[in-house]
Motif scaffolding. Structure first.
Motif, PDB file in Angstrom:
ATOM      1  N   ARG A  34       0.839  -1.201   0.000  1.00  0.00           N
ATOM      2  CA  ARG A  34       0.000   0.000   0.000  1.00  0.00           C
ATOM      3  C   ARG A  34       0.875   1.253   0.000  1.00  0.00           C
ATOM      4  O   ARG A  34       2.040   1.217   0.419  1.00  0.00           O
ATOM      5  CB  ARG A  34      -0.931  -0.003   1.220  1.00  0.00           C
ATOM      6  CG  ARG A  34      -1.939  -1.148   1.177  1.00  0.00           C
ATOM      7  CD  ARG A  34      -3.018  -1.008   2.223  1.00  0.00           C
ATOM      8  NE  ARG A  34      -2.571  -1.246   3.583  1.00  0.00           N
ATOM      9  CZ  ARG A  34      -2.488  -2.440   4.151  1.00  0.00           C
ATOM     10  NH1 ARG A  34      -2.790  -3.535   3.466  1.00  0.00           N
ATOM     11  NH2 ARG A  34      -2.102  -2.574   5.404  1.00  0.00           N
ATOM     12  N   PRO A  35       0.328   2.390  -0.448  1.00  0.00           N
ATOM     13  CA  PRO A  35       1.114   3.629  -0.489  1.00  0.00           C
ATOM     14  C   PRO A  35       1.594   4.054   0.894  1.00  0.00           C
ATOM     15  O   PRO A  35       0.999   3.714   1.922  1.00  0.00           O
ATOM     16  CB  PRO A  35       0.122   4.655  -1.051  1.00  0.00           C
ATOM     17  CG  PRO A  35      -0.887   3.858  -1.790  1.00  0.00           C
ATOM     18  CD  PRO A  35      -1.012   2.566  -1.030  1.00  0.00           C
ATOM     19  N   ALA A  59      -3.003  -1.804 -10.303  1.00  0.00           N
ATOM     20  CA  ALA A  59      -1.662  -2.397 -10.308  1.00  0.00           C
ATOM     21  C   ALA A  59      -1.671  -3.803 -10.907  1.00  0.00           C
ATOM     22  O   ALA A  59      -0.660  -4.247 -11.476  1.00  0.00           O
ATOM     23  CB  ALA A  59      -1.111  -2.436  -8.885  1.00  0.00           C
ATOM     24  N   LEU A  60      -2.789  -4.511 -10.791  1.00  0.00           N
ATOM     25  CA  LEU A  60      -2.871  -5.870 -11.305  1.00  0.00           C
ATOM     26  C   LEU A  60      -3.131  -5.926 -12.802  1.00  0.00           C
ATOM     27  O   LEU A  60      -2.843  -6.940 -13.454  1.00  0.00           O
ATOM     28  CB  LEU A  60      -3.987  -6.636 -10.580  1.00  0.00           C
ATOM     29  CG  LEU A  60      -3.788  -6.893  -9.085  1.00  0.00           C
ATOM     30  CD1 LEU A  60      -5.029  -7.570  -8.501  1.00  0.00           C
ATOM     31  CD2 LEU A  60      -2.560  -7.759  -8.838  1.00  0.00           C
ATOM     32  N   GLN A  61      -3.666  -4.857 -13.360  1.00  0.00           N
ATOM     33  CA  GLN A  61      -4.075  -4.868 -14.772  1.00  0.00           C
ATOM     34  C   GLN A  61      -2.961  -5.272 -15.739  1.00  0.00           C
ATOM     35  O   GLN A  61      -3.207  -6.042 -16.668  1.00  0.00           O
ATOM     36  CB  GLN A  61      -4.659  -3.510 -15.168  1.00  0.00           C
ATOM     37  CG  GLN A  61      -6.084  -3.306 -14.694  1.00  0.00           C
ATOM     38  CD  GLN A  61      -6.625  -1.934 -15.054  1.00  0.00           C
ATOM     39  OE1 GLN A  61      -5.897  -1.051 -15.522  1.00  0.00           O
ATOM     40  NE2 GLN A  61      -7.909  -1.737 -14.833  1.00  0.00           N
ATOM     41  N   GLU A  82     -12.450  -7.539  -0.733  1.00  0.00           N
ATOM     42  CA  GLU A  82     -13.002  -6.610  -1.718  1.00  0.00           C
ATOM     43  C   GLU A  82     -12.320  -6.778  -3.080  1.00  0.00           C
ATOM     44  O   GLU A  82     -12.976  -6.649  -4.119  1.00  0.00           O
ATOM     45  CB  GLU A  82     -12.866  -5.171  -1.218  1.00  0.00           C
ATOM     46  CG  GLU A  82     -13.784  -4.831  -0.068  1.00  0.00           C
ATOM     47  CD  GLU A  82     -15.265  -4.791  -0.468  1.00  0.00           C
ATOM     48  OE1 GLU A  82     -15.560  -4.739  -1.691  1.00  0.00           O
ATOM     49  OE2 GLU A  82     -16.120  -4.832   0.435  1.00  0.00           O
ATOM     50  N   VAL A  83     -11.032  -7.055  -3.099  1.00  0.00           N
ATOM     51  CA  VAL A  83     -10.338  -7.318  -4.368  1.00  0.00           C
ATOM     52  C   VAL A  83     -10.888  -8.598  -4.994  1.00  0.00           C
ATOM     53  O   VAL A  83     -11.135  -8.661  -6.202  1.00  0.00           O
ATOM     54  CB  VAL A  83      -8.815  -7.408  -4.156  1.00  0.00           C
ATOM     55  CG1 VAL A  83      -8.115  -7.905  -5.427  1.00  0.00           C
ATOM     56  CG2 VAL A  83      -8.254  -6.041  -3.760  1.00  0.00           C
ATOM     57  N   ALA A  84     -11.106  -9.629  -4.178  1.00  0.00           N
ATOM     58  CA  ALA A  84     -11.670 -10.883  -4.691  1.00  0.00           C
ATOM     59  C   ALA A  84     -13.051 -10.651  -5.306  1.00  0.00           C
ATOM     60  O   ALA A  84     -13.365 -11.179  -6.380  1.00  0.00           O
ATOM     61  CB  ALA A  84     -11.751 -11.916  -3.573  1.00  0.00           C
TER      62      ALA A  84
END
Length: 233
Positions: A34-35, A59-61, A82-84
């Motif tokens: 994370r930032p 970032a995953l794209q 939430e990413v899932a």
């Protein structure tokens, strides 16, 4: 298979770097940083879970398609979930979600909010509930001063999180707790099972809130076993 790893509040990628050697052949451990920490130190801190999730998805794209499992610890469990859910909505349902030391996100929180507290009280409450700031950090005021804004930003993101009802995940969930964790009641952890249409397991390990980082807890062996089953399927 790619294993995305999401750290606790204030955490970075360092704990996960050593996990690669313990994983089955063919699994790449990918910590999500994370930032505001480590090599992303100059990036502005985020205090909103949705912003963290959106940044992770961006970032995953560029990465090539690959079967993906997700792991999140404490606040990282919210982000991983939430990413899932976002991956599933985009047609790339993950293979597995493993979470630890976090009650299910769709039930009201039981703990008091901490992010607004003055520094001294904030540190004291983190220690009381989670045992969360290492003694070597607290012993160096300059280091603690650097760390506190990062921890506080993640805690604020966790405390402002509100679950948006949606379809259940179409992947298994494994929810893990530490036997001596004062911050997570087992029945609240078991409610992760309500968020998947697939298999669910609730597992307990020796240790407190940070049991996954203890090599003696057996947690990494469980992760390896879970991933081995998916690779061989």
């Amino acid at each position: 298979m790619r294993l995305l790893c999401f750290a606790h509040a204030g955490g970075g990628s360092a704990p996960f770097v050593r996990w690669g050697a313990a994983m089955p052949e063919g699994v790449a451990v990918c910590p999500v940083r994370r930032p505001g920490r480590e090599s992303a130190y100059s990036q502005p801190l985020l205090r909103d879970t949705r912003a963290i999730v959106d940044g992770t998805l961006r970032a995953l794209q560029p990465l090539p398609p690959c079967p993906t499992a997700l792991y999140g610890h404490s606040f990282g469990a919210l982000v991983a979930y939430e990413v899932a859910a976002a991956m599933q909505a985009a047609g790339a349902t993950p293979e597995l979600l493993i979470v630890s030391a976090k009650p299910a996100p769709h039930i009201p929180p039981a703990l008091p909010n901490l992010a607004h507290l003055p520094d001294e009280q904030f540190v004291r409450e983190l220690d009381r509930l989670y045992g969360g700031i290492p003694g070597e950090v607290k012993a160096v005021p300059e280091l603690l001063e650097l760390m506190l804004p990062v921890i506080r930003a993640d805690v604020a993101a966790s405390e402002s999180y509100r679950h948006a009802p949606g379809p259940p995940l179409r992947c298994p969930i494994v929810a893990c707790s530490g036997r001596d964790d004062r911050a997570v009641e087992p029945e609240r952890l078991r409610r992760w099972g309500e968020l998947t249409a697939c298999e669910f397991a609730a597992l307990e390990f020796p240790g407190g809130h940070f049991f996954p980082y203890d090599p003696g807890s057996g947690f990494l062996g469980m992760v390896r076993e879970q991933l081995s089953r998916r690779i061989g399927a």
